[in-house]
Design an enzyme around this catalytic site. Structure first.
Site, PDB file in Angstrom:
ATOM      1  N   ASP A 193       0.837  -1.176   0.081  1.00  0.00           N
ATOM      2  CA  ASP A 193      -0.095   0.009  -0.091  1.00  0.00           C
ATOM      3  C   ASP A 193       0.860   1.228  -0.191  1.00  0.00           C
ATOM      4  O   ASP A 193       0.799   2.283  -0.832  1.00  0.00           O
ATOM      5  CB  ASP A 193      -0.894  -0.005   1.264  1.00  0.00           C
ATOM      6  CG  ASP A 193      -1.603   1.414   1.383  1.00  0.00           C
ATOM      7  OD1 ASP A 193      -2.462   1.559   0.397  1.00  0.00           O
ATOM      8  OD2 ASP A 193      -1.554   1.902   2.445  1.00  0.00           O
ATOM      9  N   LYS A 219      -4.793  -1.057   6.189  1.00  0.00           N
ATOM     10  CA  LYS A 219      -3.976  -0.380   7.381  1.00  0.00           C
ATOM     11  C   LYS A 219      -4.643  -0.669   8.727  1.00  0.00           C
ATOM     12  O   LYS A 219      -3.861  -1.290   9.634  1.00  0.00           O
ATOM     13  CB  LYS A 219      -3.792   1.160   7.154  1.00  0.00           C
ATOM     14  CG  LYS A 219      -2.426   1.526   6.940  1.00  0.00           C
ATOM     15  CD  LYS A 219      -2.274   3.035   6.692  1.00  0.00           C
ATOM     16  CE  LYS A 219      -3.037   3.426   5.456  1.00  0.00           C
ATOM     17  NZ  LYS A 219      -2.571   4.670   4.569  1.00  0.00           N
TER      18      LYS A 219
END
Lengths: 471, 471
Positions: A193, A219
């Site tokens: 990411d 996340k």
């Protein structure tokens, strides 16, 4: 031919057959995971398989797929979108790309909150210690300022000594000890990411709901929370100003989070004007202290901030199983916010993370900004608008945020609102203070901030900051 | 204050003003040429200015803009398209990125031809020497095989000794001396197009009419022709099979070529079945020789090839000002094609470029393929279809083309058709010969080629290969 010879031949035939099937399978498999074919499939509106996405992302992280192929795929995704299953696959690939934090050793609910970012948005500073008072673990990883919106990490770092870069070991220890820890994302978490986000930023491929969803949820899920409250900001001061997009983002975030077995609530909140009265770093910490410290004088200008913070707290407590609905949660939270428990937990957190709590107890000790300028009302009437985006930009110009990564932050700089929407104001009365170290920066910030203020003859009643709760 | 002091102050004021204006201008200019903003503009459907395109392409070539930003822009162009002015800007940026060949020192018309590529498309081999017989210069830069379609360079290189990599100096000398030269694109020509084409190939951004137009026209214009005939192939054997797309491409090619002050005609030709009867490299040269050499036996299977070649020749002669319409040009060309003039010019060209003309005069001397396999009719009736795409793929499998850049070409390999669409055929009669060095390659080619043949009970009259002429 003998019988054994025949059996031998049979075996050889079968083995040859198996070899052929394997070769065909390998060929089809390789071709099917060809990066150009995957880009083409998405470009032409196809749905990528989970396998294709996992392969593309992991091969990219390992350097087998190049930046230019990832950026072409991202631009194709921008135009053709990704569906729920594809989003899930991106989330999975992001989570798999780095370490994940396992908090199962702590036998308490773990609840996190994520905000899409707004101007003056300081709810995390109050929320994290507040929820920790209920014996709920708050494992909060925050970000830096983005564009015109501030970042929780920058605000925390304005507290002298406060450390936001802890190892995951220290993070877990703190959570076990005091239920709360607020840090920056570790380098080891959701590596793909991080790499892809940096690429999206320089290739104009940030603005896609599916990719935004994958980036946020991966996340939060990797950080080990079992319940997540999303604060989706709407209005000029938000990163995603359109209501329609925000609602879709909220639905996507809920869906993906739940599909990963985590509980979730989304709260859509108003971000047309700055939240609370302080915009900056230390000034925002000060505003939070004035709310949490029972001995502080309260300002009615914080009303919107308190409303949003308590609603998010209610939602977090509900996910934690501490109450049966959000309103009950709000009542519970309100008590601990004002009786000093939250303030004590905040001080405990600051000290545990190396911060000097003297400044929290005696905020007057903090180094003041050298120059204070005032923006005055250009007419009498009612404040009809304090534009979030413009105040955000003014604050960045003052040095509260970064225009490029290498910019240094001025922690004392900031804007203090003296009026909010709906307030009566007279010609020449102060609308806000603009504070900083540098005269030219203050001048440029004032020029922008002046444009943010609108005064009207008619009173427009201020509305609730809570636009919608999706649970 | 003295008078001089006042004048001095005035000058300082004016200079300060000018400095400020310059700084503002530089700021606006820099921001406006920010690569992310340019990508975003195209992504959101905006029209890029000429300046933005010239900047983006030249900065990319110089390495200031990265591959991943170019690929994001290309994918945005794929979705949002480029208009005529933007295409022109791309063409200009491509031409400016490398050397251009100036042929103005030769006081003759310079006419080139470009084909979008098809299976068995060997018209260039005949056209180049044929047009050169009319004292018209033919500066022809060709390409390698692409996908299932063959490449003129590979065919020419099947002639022992023939050199396709000449310097632009040698290219010009040959053109001055014998009017014709057929080479591969030099490294110095349209450098940006070369770099961008390679990127498009690996990022699934080839298929955009605007970018295809820019790539084709920039090369042709940089080569110094003052008239260009475009042969746009339509049908399964072509690179762009849809009629609609081909017609749009034709219109774009004509528009851009003319806007650069060059004359142009587009001919849309049928590419559903292979052109002529030979598919491969040397076998295609042999087919051309059999047409050009007055002593050779002619095969009626070349009829379609001759029709297309003569039509293109007529168009080229018209652009050269040698006739008043294409039909008159066809008549003129036909004479020189059959009276041996064209064949002599071809031999002259082969010898000038280092080729051994013994093989041209005595084709039997050429090394034959080791293995020849036959595809037989599976029923009696009329040939209703010989699928160009499948024959093209079969030929690549035989080794006539490359699956990857490093593949070696087998010049003797190829397919020889014994029947064409509309021909009567009996069960078991030979449809085509499949020739090569390698048994397994021949087997895989035969499997594909067999699928390409359709036999029907009813006779479908073969139609003209010329679908449309746009001039």
């Amino acid at each position: 031919m003998s019988k054994y010879q025949l059996i031998y031949n049979e075996i050889i035939y079968v083995l040859n057959g198996l070899l052929l099937i394997t070769l065909i399978f390998i060929f089809v498999y390789m071709n099917h995971l060809n990066p150009v074919e995957i880009i083409k499939k998405k470009r032409d509106g196809g749905v990528l398989s989970k396998e294709e996405i996992l392969h593309f992302v992991s091969a990219y992280l390992e350097g087998h797929i190049e930046d230019y192929q990832m950026s072409a795929l991202l631009m194709a995704v921008y135009f053709q979108d990704i569906n729920e299953a594809e989003t899930m696959a991106f989330v999975e690939s992001f989570i798999n790309s780095g370490e994940t934090i396992d908090l199962s050793f702590i036998n308490k609910p773990k609840i996190d909150k994520h905000s899409t970012g707004g101007v003056g948005d300081k709810t995390s500073i109050i929320l994290a210690p507040l929820i920790a008072c209920f014996d709920v673990v708050v494992p909060m990883m925050s970000g830096r300022g983005l564009g015109h919106t501030g970042g929780t990490l920058d605000k925390l770092e304005s507290i002298p000594g406060f450390r936001v870069h802890l190892s995951s070991k220290e993070f877990k220890e703190n959570l076990e000890k005091i239920n709360v820890c607020m840090i920056g994302q570790t380098d080891e978490l959701v590596k793909a990411d991080k790499k892809i986000y940096a690429l999206r930023d320089v290739t104009a491929t940030v603005e896609n709901i599916g990719l935004i969803t994958a980036s946020i949820t991966s996340k939060k899920i990797a950080t080990g929370a079992d319940g997540i409250v999303y604060d989706i900001k709407i209005g000029s001061g938000a990163n995603l100003p359109e209501y329609e997009h925000s609602e879709q983002l909220a639905q996507n975030l809920l869906k993906v989070t739940r599909d990963f077995g985590r509980k979730s609530i989304a709260v859509l909140t108003d971000m047309h004007e700055p939240l609370g009265y302080a915009i900056g770093n230390w000034v925002e910490i000060e505003e939070c202290i004035s709310i949490m410290n029972p001995d502080s004088e309260k300002s009615s200008l914080s009303d919107g901030l308190i409303e949003v913070t308590l609603t998010l707290a209610g939602a977090m407590l509900m996910l934690a199983g501490k109450c049966s609905d959000i309103f009950e949660g709000i009542k519970l939270a309100e008590e601990k916010l004002y009786n000093g428990e939250c303030f004590n937990k905040f001080i405990e957190m600051v000290e545990t993370q190396g911060g000097d709590s003297e400044y929290i107890l005696y905020t007057d000790k903090y180094k003041k900004a050298n120059i204070v300028s005032e923006i005055k009302a250009h007419s009498s009437g009612y404040i009809s608008r304090l534009d979030g985006l413009k105040f955000g930009k003014a604050a960045v110009n003052l040095g509260c945020g970064r225009k490029k990564v290498s910019d240094k932050i001025d922690y004392s700089a900031g804007i203090i609102l003296k009026k909010k929407s709906g307030d009566k104001i007279k010609l020449g009365e102060t609308v806000c203070l603009v504070m900083g170290e540098d005269k030219s920066k203050i001048e440029s910030a004032c020029r922008i901030a002046e444009q943010a203020v609108e005064i009207n003859n008619e009173l427009i009643e201020p509305k609730s900051k809570i636009l919608e709760i999706i649970d």
